[in-house]
Every structure is written in C-alpha cells, then in structure tokens.
Enzyme design. Structure first.
Site, PDB file in Angstrom:
ATOM      1  N   LYS A 116       6.539  -3.237   6.653  1.00  0.00           N
ATOM      2  CA  LYS A 116       6.847  -2.468   5.451  1.00  0.00           C
ATOM      3  C   LYS A 116       7.349  -1.059   5.764  1.00  0.00           C
ATOM      4  CE  LYS A 116       4.244  -4.989   1.988  1.00  0.00           C
ATOM      5  NZ  LYS A 116       3.180  -4.965   0.966  1.00  0.00           N
ATOM      6  N   ARG A 119      -1.348 -11.081   5.418  1.00  0.00           N
ATOM      7  CA  ARG A 119      -0.049 -11.658   5.054  1.00  0.00           C
ATOM      8  C   ARG A 119       1.023 -11.046   5.964  1.00  0.00           C
ATOM      9  NH1 ARG A 119       4.264 -10.455   1.595  1.00  0.00           N
ATOM     10  NH2 ARG A 119       5.171 -12.274   0.540  1.00  0.00           N
TER      11      ARG A 119
END
Length: 286
Positions: free
Chosen positions: A223, A257
């Site tokens: 991210k 995840r």
C-alpha cells in the site's frame, strides 16, 4: 501479547483464529487495481494465480472485481459480476477446497458469489454502503469482514476512538440483520481515509482494537503507506509489507491479506515461533 482465540463458522468448516496466523491471498480480477491491475483478468491467469497462492500457503482466497484505489471509478453491478463470477465458477469446478471471500460492497454481487461457492463477504465499506448486504450475509449464514473506511471522521479526535465509534455502527448493522457475532471479523482499513502518520499510528496501536471483541484482519500489502515512506513502486514494497505483517501479528492480528503469500507466510511462521515456540505457532491455537 497472547493472541485471543476465535472460531469463525463457515459452511462445513470453520476458521480457527488464535496463535496460528492465516494468510489471505489477494486475487484482483480487475484492469485497474493499484498493484496488479490487469494481471489476472482472464479465467486462465486467475486460476493459475489462485493455484500458485494456495501452493505457497494461502489459507483463504480473496476475489475482487472492483478496484478501490484512490481515483478509481465505480463499477456497475453487472460488470463486477462479469468479472468475478466466471472465476468463482472455475474455482468450484476445479474442486478447490480453499475458502473464498468475495471482496464487494454490493449486495447482489455478494449474493451471487456466495451461491457460487464464496464463504465470506469482505465489505470494504463496512456494511454502510449497500443497506441490503448485511441481510444477504445473514440469509446465507456467511461471515463478514467489516472494514473501516470513514471519509467523514473528525481528524481532531483520537484516531482509535473514532474508529471504534464507526465500527460500532457497522457491528450494530450486522447484528440487527441477524449476523451472529462469531461471524464478524474487523479490518482497520489501512490506507483508507487515513494519513501517512495515521496509518503508522494505527499499526502501532492495533492491539487497542481488541477491546471490540472480534478477530482482526490486517491488510497493508504493497500500500501507499509503504510507497510514500520508501519512495518505491508497488512491486518493490514486498519487504516493507512483510515488516508490517510481522508487526501486525505481534500486535494480535489474526488474518493477513497479502499479494505475496510465501514471503509473508514465512515471516509469520518466524513471528509465531518467537512468541509461542516452533510448534505452538504452527500446529495449535489458543
């Protein structure tokens, strides 16, 4: 810290969450996801990636047909169905036994996906976008992952207090719809309506969310909180992701995840062995 234990019922099985961390492999069947957009947009490439992630140790596969990267355009229901349903059908036909979560905020997509074999509904909008999605989950008896994404949060107030307040609303929506508490998993939503500093404060204070009484899913993979810090593109954020995964586990996280299954799986095994011994983190929960 000692990991809190939860058993999340699935159809015909359950997720045993505690000392042993679970890895959720990301399978985006989208053309525009921030890291792997377009890489798995055919049934063949999607199935190959699914098999690869399972071989590397993925405990859950998370399939999504709509990108939620900053600036992405909303996807109509039918287009999202056209992306995810062939992959779900192909996975079912292949005989895969790995639990699948459907990454969607649309009730109709969730309903069709669960009928096609998905076990879990992963809603990045925390059941607060489509008023019917909680009812769909309750009808099918499917667990839900409730992610925090509060675009109207008062940034002058304490981050964790504000997150708890918003998540309490989502939890109330779930329980009022008939979703059992043992079928709720919380995702703090790293990268969603949070500044760079807030993302790292959240990681540092992740254990404070255990007060809500639900298992935690950590999703930091590749991210922008990593890219902005290191000034590297998504493909070069694997080591940084592993660092955040490890910290998240040490803070009591249960499910992770990720795009890169093997690297994160290995790091989690080392972290679990450090906390609980070489056997305690891989063969038993508690």
């Amino acid at each position: 810290m000692t990991h809190l234990r939860y058993d999340v019922p699935l159809r015909g099985s359950s997720l045993s969450l505690g000392r042993t961390p679970l890895v959720m492999g990301i399978l985006n069947v989208t053309p525009d996801s921030f890291s792997d957009g377009g890489s798995y947009s055919t049934i063949e490439t999607a199935l190959a990636q699914a098999r690869s992630m399972v071989a590397e140790g993925a405990d859950i596969l998370d399939i999504g047909g709509e990108s939620t990267r900053p600036g992405s355009d909303p996807v109509p229901v039918q287009q999202e169905l056209d992306r995810v349903m062939p992959v779900l059908d192909a996975l079912a036909a292949s005989g895969s036994q790995t639990p699948v979560s459907i990454d969607t905020s649309k009730a109709l997509v969730a309903d069709q996906a669960v009928q096609a074999g998905a076990s879990i509904i992963n809603d990045v909008r925390g059941l607060q976008h489509d008023p019917e999605i909680a009812a769909v989950a309750a009808h099918h008896g499917a667990p839900v992952i409730i992610m925090h994404w509060d675009t109207e949060r008062d940034t002058a107030r304490d981050l964790i207090d504000e997150m708890k307040r918003w998540l309490d609303i989502s939890i109330a929506i779930a329980t009022q719809a008939g979703i059992a508490r043992e079928k709720i998993i919380l995702d703090p939503g790293f990268g969603f309506a949070k500044s760079l500093a807030e993302n790292y404060a959240l990681l540092r204070r992740l254990d404070e969310l255990h007060a809500l009484g639900f298992p935690l899913l950590v999703g930091t993979s590749r991210k922008s909180m990593l890219g902005k810090l290191l000034d590297v593109p998504p493909a070069e954020r694997v080591a940084a992701t592993v660092a955040t995964t490890t910290i998240g586990y040490l803070k009591g996280g249960h499910i992770f995840r990720v795009h890169d299954v093997r690297e994160n799986r290995d790091a989690l095994r080392v972290a679990a062995a450090t906390l609980y011994g070489p056997n305690g983190g891989s063969t038993e929960n508690g």
